[in-house]
Structures are given as C-alpha cells and as structure tokens.
Design an enzyme around this catalytic site. Structure first.
Site, PDB file in Angstrom:
ATOM      1  N   ASP A 544       0.793  -1.206   0.106  1.00 40.16           N
ATOM      2  CA  ASP A 544       0.036   0.131  -0.105  1.00 40.16           C
ATOM      3  C   ASP A 544       0.902   1.379   0.000  1.00 40.16           C
ATOM      4  O   ASP A 544       2.020   1.044   0.460  1.00 40.16           O
ATOM      5  CB  ASP A 544      -0.861   0.033   1.237  1.00 40.16           C
ATOM      6  CG  ASP A 544      -1.673   0.926   1.280  1.00 40.16           C
ATOM      7  OD1 ASP A 544      -2.694   1.280   0.186  1.00 40.16           O
ATOM      8  OD2 ASP A 544      -1.836   1.967   1.983  1.00 40.16           O
ATOM      9  N   GLU A 546       0.899   5.659   0.570  1.00 43.04           N
ATOM     10  CA  GLU A 546       0.391   7.058   1.093  1.00 43.04           C
ATOM     11  C   GLU A 546       1.074   8.098   0.146  1.00 43.04           C
ATOM     12  O   GLU A 546       2.296   7.916  -0.135  1.00 43.04           O
ATOM     13  CB  GLU A 546       0.607   7.140   2.365  1.00 43.04           C
ATOM     14  CG  GLU A 546      -0.075   6.053   3.634  1.00 43.04           C
ATOM     15  CD  GLU A 546      -1.483   5.967   3.388  1.00 43.04           C
ATOM     16  OE1 GLU A 546      -1.990   7.154   2.893  1.00 43.04           O
ATOM     17  OE2 GLU A 546      -2.058   4.846   3.773  1.00 43.04           O
ATOM     18  N   HIS A 595      -3.817  10.803   6.686  1.00 47.89           N
ATOM     19  CA  HIS A 595      -2.766   9.739   6.976  1.00 47.89           C
ATOM     20  C   HIS A 595      -1.810  10.279   7.910  1.00 47.89           C
ATOM     21  O   HIS A 595      -0.676   9.395   8.538  1.00 47.89           O
ATOM     22  CB  HIS A 595      -1.926   9.176   5.896  1.00 47.89           C
ATOM     23  CG  HIS A 595      -1.371  10.351   4.645  1.00 47.89           C
ATOM     24  ND1 HIS A 595      -0.488  11.520   5.542  1.00 47.89           N
ATOM     25  CD2 HIS A 595      -1.595  11.038   3.613  1.00 47.89           C
ATOM     26  CE1 HIS A 595      -0.345  12.427   4.577  1.00 47.89           C
ATOM     27  NE2 HIS A 595      -0.943  11.988   3.381  1.00 47.89           N
ATOM     28  N   HIS A 685      -5.013   4.001   7.315  1.00 49.66           N
ATOM     29  CA  HIS A 685      -4.230   4.866   6.559  1.00 49.66           C
ATOM     30  C   HIS A 685      -2.828   4.951   6.867  1.00 49.66           C
ATOM     31  O   HIS A 685      -2.204   6.066   6.818  1.00 49.66           O
ATOM     32  CB  HIS A 685      -5.032   6.125   6.797  1.00 49.66           C
ATOM     33  CG  HIS A 685      -6.298   6.276   6.242  1.00 49.66           C
ATOM     34  ND1 HIS A 685      -6.576   6.361   4.958  1.00 49.66           N
ATOM     35  CD2 HIS A 685      -7.614   6.284   6.763  1.00 49.66           C
ATOM     36  CE1 HIS A 685      -7.781   6.315   4.626  1.00 49.66           C
ATOM     37  NE2 HIS A 685      -8.362   6.487   5.712  1.00 49.66           N
ATOM     38  N   ASP A 690      -2.362  -0.879   6.658  1.00 50.74           N
ATOM     39  CA  ASP A 690      -3.319  -1.149   5.443  1.00 50.74           C
ATOM     40  C   ASP A 690      -2.649  -2.221   4.783  1.00 50.74           C
ATOM     41  O   ASP A 690      -3.683  -3.206   4.105  1.00 50.74           O
ATOM     42  CB  ASP A 690      -3.572   0.129   4.565  1.00 50.74           C
ATOM     43  CG  ASP A 690      -4.297   1.204   5.226  1.00 50.74           C
ATOM     44  OD1 ASP A 690      -4.888   0.848   6.076  1.00 50.74           O
ATOM     45  OD2 ASP A 690      -4.446   2.339   4.549  1.00 50.74           O
TER      46      ASP A 690
END
Length: 730
Positions: A544, A546, A595, A685, A690
């Site tokens: 994942d 951000e 986040h 987040h 995640d």
C-alpha cells in the site's frame, strides 16, 4: 446464471406469455362477433379510449410495482443470504446475518444465526480439545524454535532449487552484517534506512551466496557419497560483498529414499579470527627474523672468539657484551610473547583433504583450455593427499593457467607432481621465458574468478588461506624450459591418520515429524507458467502507498510504502517494509489529516530514487496484491522515467475480488470487506497497517474464490477483468 438474473428472465417470460394469451383471445373474440357488433365495439373503443388506456397503464404499473416489491423483499435478500452464509461457512464463522427482507427471509436469517452460534460453541469445545492434545507437541516445537533462534552459528535450510525454507536469527544477523554498505548518492543520513539485499522465506539463496560455490559443494558431497566416505559434508569460505570471510558448511538432507531433498548451510563468521591469525603470522615472521639475526650475531661472535683465543681483554669484553646484548634480545623475544601469543584464537579449519592426483584431475576435467594437459608423477606416492579449500584452489590454478596464456602467451602442457619432505610440489611447465617476480606479484592482487562469478578472493588471499606458496623457477639444465612452482602442505605430514569430523546426515521420515513441518521441501517449483499456478501456492507481496494527494498525473508523490510478504497462505510479519519517502515537495494539510504524515516526519528520509529500487528487489518473483491497485500501480508507473524501475509483476486487486465474491453488495471499501471477513484494522491509513489488513483479507478470500471455481492466478485475473472496477482509470 445469477439468481436475480433468473428472476428477471422469469418475469419477462411470464409477461410475454400473458400478453400473447391476451392478444390471442382478443383476436378470437373479434372474429366471433358479427359486423354490427364489431362496429359497435370500435365506436365504444374510440369514445372510451382514454378510459381503457388508463386502465391498462394502471394494471401494468401495478404489475411492475408488485414485481419490484417481490424482487426487493425476496430476490435481493436471498442473494445476500447466500453470500453472507458462504462467509460464515468458510472464513468468518463469527459473522452474523442482518438482512432486511420479507418475514420468511428474516426467519431464515435468524435460524442461520442460531446455527452459527451453535457451530461456534461446538467449534470452541473442539478447539479446546485440539489445543490440549497439541500442548506437548507445541512445547517441543517451541523448544526447537528457541534452540534454532539462539544458536551461535547461523543456520539456513533450503530446498534443491535453492529456496530458503528456514533460517534462524543468527543467520539473518550475519547476512545483514555481510551486506556491502550503500554506495549511492543519497544523503548520508538516509542510507541506513534502506538496506541492501534480503534474506527471507522462499527467497533464493543464490541472491546471497554465489551459485558456483553451492554447486561445487554439492559435487564434492556427491563424490564423497560415491566413495562411501564417513563424512559427506562440504566446507568452503564465502567472501561477502563487505569483504567479510564466512565459513560455510553444507550438510545435505536426504528423503526416505536417500535422495537429496535439500541442504542445510551452517554459517560461521571467521573474519576476526582470520585477521587475528594474519596479524599473528606477520608478527611471527618478524620475530623469527629478529631471532635469526640475534643467533647469527652470537654465532659469528663466538666463532671469532674461538678463532682468536688470545685476543686482548678489551676486545674480548666487547665481544662478551655483544653476546650478552643479543642474549637479552633472545630472552625478550621468548619471554614477552614475541613469538607466540597466549590464548590466540585460530579459525576453525575449513580445508578438506583430497588426493593430489584427484585435485589435478579435477582441474583437467573442468578446464577446456588444458584438455591436453599431461600430468607427471615423479618420486611420490599417488595416494599422497593435500589439505586445501578445493573450490578456491582450483579457481587459483585455472587463473594462473589463463594468465600464462593471455599475458605471457605461453601454453602450459605439463604439471609435474613431486613430494619434497612435508610439501607437495606442483610444477606448471612450459617452453618459453620465465615469469618475472614483479609480474607474479601483480597477479597476487587480482581476483581469481575475474568479474564473471562474483567470487572476490584474490590470488594472494587464496594462497594464504590454503597455506600455499607460488614462485617462478627455471631449470639450469634446460634454460628454454620455465615453470611456476606451487607448494602445498601435505595433509598427513606426521604419518597419523586425520580425524574426520563426521556429521550424521538428516533424513526425512516417511511421516511428518511432530515437532516440525518439512512438507515445504515438496512445494511446487517456479518452472510452470505463473498463470497456471494454484493461488495457494504463489508467493505474494501485499503493499500500500500513502501519497500527497489523489492525482498521479498532477504531480502528487508517494510519501510512504508499506509491504508484507505472503508465503503458503501465511503473512510473514518478519519480512515487511515500512518506509517513509521524501517527496521533494510539501504535503498538503488535507492529506496530512488523513494519514498523519507531516513535512517534519519526511525530513532526511530517502527519496523515491533510492527507495523504489529497494522495493523492486523486495517484490521480485512475487504477485503484487493491493486494494484499489490501479491507483498504487499508476503512482509507481509515473516514476519509471525518473528511476528506470519498471514493475512487471502480475497484480491482483482485493476490490475486484470482493466484487466477484459479493456482487449483491455495493460497498467494497477495505473497511467493509475487513468487517465482513472478521479482520481487525488497527492502523488505518498507515501504509504497512493497510498492507497487513489487505493481506489478511486476501488470505481469507482464497477459499471463497475456490468455491466459485477460481483456482489459478489466470482464473482470478480473467474474473477480475469482468468487474465494473476493472474500468477505473487513474
């Protein structure tokens, strides 16, 4: 065909059938009445048209509303009932149905929930019984794991293809320490956060240790088995990229048919020991030189005093003072540890015994350049043995022969083997000028394997490790003939047989041992095409990202990457990535609210140019998994030109897979899917949080996909392409 599709097909067929019957009856009735009656009927229809039309529209509307009510309270809830019951029956027994439908549907839901409670209660009792039955086995397994973790030596167990099946903490520490330092252009403070290389389950050992070393050790083990030797292990020295010397002992693992099932590597870091021994040898040589000088001075003084017994007292006193001074030097050398050091730690001997003639035959067999080489035995027993590290010495001899051919333009045609005293002497003979000592010293600093095999030991290091010496030599009787003379110590110079270090070979039983699961040895390899592989057999990297925003094309940057590996349906929490990235721009406040990553947290962090190659190595030979993967993949693809890194891994999206498994549900967010499958989300987040949640969701999806006939990666990819979400573009 889906249940709702069947219902609408049934409704359309019924409507068409009813319409056809009505039209047919109207036609029959029209033909049964006389013309005056037909005129009367036509006049009535014209005069009351809107009445009849409104009545028909009302009837059709009533019929449509009835169908819609039936669909909403019976068909849709029935679909949801099937899907959620499947979840309860497979991956989340604690899930309970809460379906809004007709009274009958609600009753069925309550009955299913009751059965679910009874099942959980029974399962709890069964689990307690199983836990009690496995208590002793788990204790033994934990004891083995603790012993493995705390061993002072590093241990790696691999299958025949070199895939790592087990490793302990010491091996991980040793291999992490053995990696070379980052030599990139990143800021100095960013370097430690991006390690080089990996050790992990199902990763190849050949990414860490040179493949020729492993293969040669296998060959040596097989030769020992053919000779029915008591010890069938192999030892070699591995020089790491950071120039650390690691002694590696390979131990084969046999199956129930005594065939190779894998191998174990026992790693010992001997860098400090070798450095200590090297310093000790240097100190010893200096001490011996000083010792010889002192003895020579005493001897020459005594000879002069014997030769001139009637010398003058003053001269005699001078000579006696010389003898006293040199004697004091000897006392100082012998008494202060000058020759040897107390408590010196010598490295464990990684050399192995081999017949000298077998050593030369191996060189001849492996090198095409010396296929016509003639080996001469002169004044020696053909059974004499030498003690060398076989692989490195063969590389050294092949290197010397190649240097003679390429640099000196001569071809070695003969090797003469003699045994002067406790040394084995090998003469590499050719016709032509001799090698100059300056030229030979230059060869000492060159790697014996060149740049091809990644083996970094130089000729000098190989000779020192094997206690061998190499010197140029010319024959007085035949000045046209020259040679290089290699001296190697004999294995049994004292005439006593060598004590073998015999290890018992581990052999897998026909049944699975209680304390450990060795079925990993029989996993499928990587040779079949990846799309034909079963989902449960593949290795995955769930990841994942951000970002600073949601517009990859508009300049938004990746500020965090989190990833975790999934092997054999199990998340490996020891093999993760959680890396912040400096984006070369400010993070918008709206993104920070989601986040929690601020500009201060990103200071002094590595840039994407450093992190992306590291991440690319981490995901090598795995299937990528993400939630809403199209966005994350687009963010990665936008960095191809800047970093030169391209991700070609197959990709699975848990959002697509959820749409396959639950087509009646409109919400396929990660939170909703996790809640349905019983996955706790503790770090929302957060890139790694995640990724871990997505990995747990994906693992629970695999049996659900199997129930729908989706078994292979290709099945999953084809089914994903049929979903609505496959059309999303970023």
């Amino acid at each position: 065909m889906r249940l709702n599709n069947k219902f609408w097909l049934f409704a359309i067929v019924c409507t068409a059938f009813t319409t056809a019957i009505t039209v047919t009856l109207a036609v029959i009735f029209w033909h049964q009445i006389d013309p005056p009656g037909q005129e009367l009927l036509i006049r009535l229809l014209k005069e009351q048209f809107w009445y009849f039309f409104s009545t028909g529209v009302f009837l059709f509307a009533a019929f449509g509303f009835t169908l819609d009510w039936f669909f909403r309270f019976y068909i849709i809830p029935l679909n949801q009932l099937i899907e959620e019951t499947r979840i309860m029956n497979t991956v989340n027994p604690a899930h309970r149905l809460n379906i809004d439908g007709s009274r009958e549907v609600r009753i069925i839901s309550a009955l299913i929930n009751t059965l679910g409670d009874q099942y959980l209660s029974a399962q709890h009792i069964i689990d307690q019984s199983i836990a009690a039955a496995k208590a002793k086995t788990e204790a033994e397994r934990n004891l083995l794991a603790t012993i493995m973790a705390e061993l002072t030596q590093g241990v790696l167990i691999c299958n025949l293809s070199g895939r790592i099946l087990l490793y302990n903490r010491k091996a991980q520490w040793l291999l992490d320490k053995a990696r070379p330092s980052n030599s990139g252009e990143a800021p100095e403070e960013a370097t430690p956060s991006v390690p080089k290389g990996f050790i992990g389950l199902d990763r190849s050992i050949y990414n860490l240790i040179e493949e020729p070393l492993i293969h040669y050790a296998f060959k040596e083990i097989q030769d020992k088995r053919d000779r029915q030797s008591k010890s069938v292990t192999a030892r070699f020295v591995w020089v790491t990229g950071s120039r650390r010397q690691v002694e590696v002992e390979m131990l084969p693992i046999l199956d129930e048919n005594e065939q190779f099932a894998g191998f174990a590597l026992i790693l010992t870091d001997t860098t400090q020991q070798f450095e200590h021994t090297r310093r000790l040898d240097h100190h010893l040589k200096i001490s011996i030189k000083n010792l010889r000088s002192a003895i020579a001075a005493i001897r020459s003084t005594v000879d002069l005093m014997i030769q001139f017994p009637d010398m003058e007292p003053d001269r005699k006193k001078t000579f006696l003072d010389i003898i006293a001074a040199e004697t004091e030097v000897l006392n100082r050398l012998l008494g202060s540890g000058g020759i040897g050091e107390s408590g010196a730690v010598y490295p464990r001997d990684s050399l192995s015994s081999i017949k000298a003639i077998d050593f030369l035959a191996g060189i001849k067999d492996e090198s095409a350049d010396v296929a016509d080489l003639r080996i001469e035995l002169a004044e020696c027993d053909s059974r004499c043995t030498i003690r060398v590290e076989n692989y490195s010495m063969r590389l050294a001899v092949a290197f010397v022969l190649a240097q003679l051919r390429d640099e000196c333009h001569v071809q070695c045609k003969r090797i003469r083997l003699t045994v002067p005293g406790n040394l084995v002497q090998l003469d590499f003979i050719w016709q032509g000028p001799p090698v100059k000592i300056e030229q030979l010293r230059r060869w000492y600093d060159l790697p014996v394997a060149g740049d091809r095999k990644g083996y970094t030991l130089t000729l000098k290091e190989v000779l020192e490790h094997n206690h061998a010496e190499l010197w140029p030599h010319t024959h007085k009787d035949n000045p046209d003939e020259a040679c290089l003379r290699l001296f190697i110590p004999m294995a049994h110079s004292d005439g006593k047989p060598e004590a073998e270090d015999v290890r018992t070979l581990p052999q897998l039983p026909k049944g699975r041992p209680e304390f450990f699961d060795f079925d990993l040895f029989h996993q499928a390899g990587q040779t079949p095409e990846i799309e034909k592989r079963i989902l449960g057999e593949l290795v995955y990297t769930v990841f994942d990202t951000e970002t600073t925003g949601l517009d990859p094309r508009g300049g938004d940057e990746i500020i965090s990457i989190g990833a975790i590996r999934v092997v054999n349906g199990r998340l490996l929490h020891a093999e993760t990535i959680n890396q912040l990235i400096y984006p070369n721009r400010l993070v918008p406040p709206d993104s920070t609210k989601i986040h929690g990553i601020t500009d201060d947290l990103l200071k002094n962090k590595p840039t994407i140019e450093i992190v992306l190659p590291f991440f690319h190595r981490f995901v090598q030979n795995t299937v990528l998994v993400a939630h809403n993967a199209a966005f994350d993949m687009r963010m990665l693809q936008m960095k191809e030109k800047r970093t030169g890194i391209r991700f070609i891994n197959p990709v699975l999206d848990t959002m697509h897979l959820s749409a396959i498994l639950h087509p009646s549900h409109g919400d396929h967010t990660l939170d909703t899917i996790a809640r349905q499958l019983g996955v706790n989300m503790t770090r929302r987040h957060d890139a790694l949080g995640d990724a871990v949640a997505t990995g747990e969701v994906f693992v629970k999806m695999i049996p659900l996909l199997n129930e729908r006939g989706i078994f292979t990666l290709k099945d999953a990819l084809v089914a994903s392409q049929r979903t609505y979400y496959a059309r999303l573009k970023y």
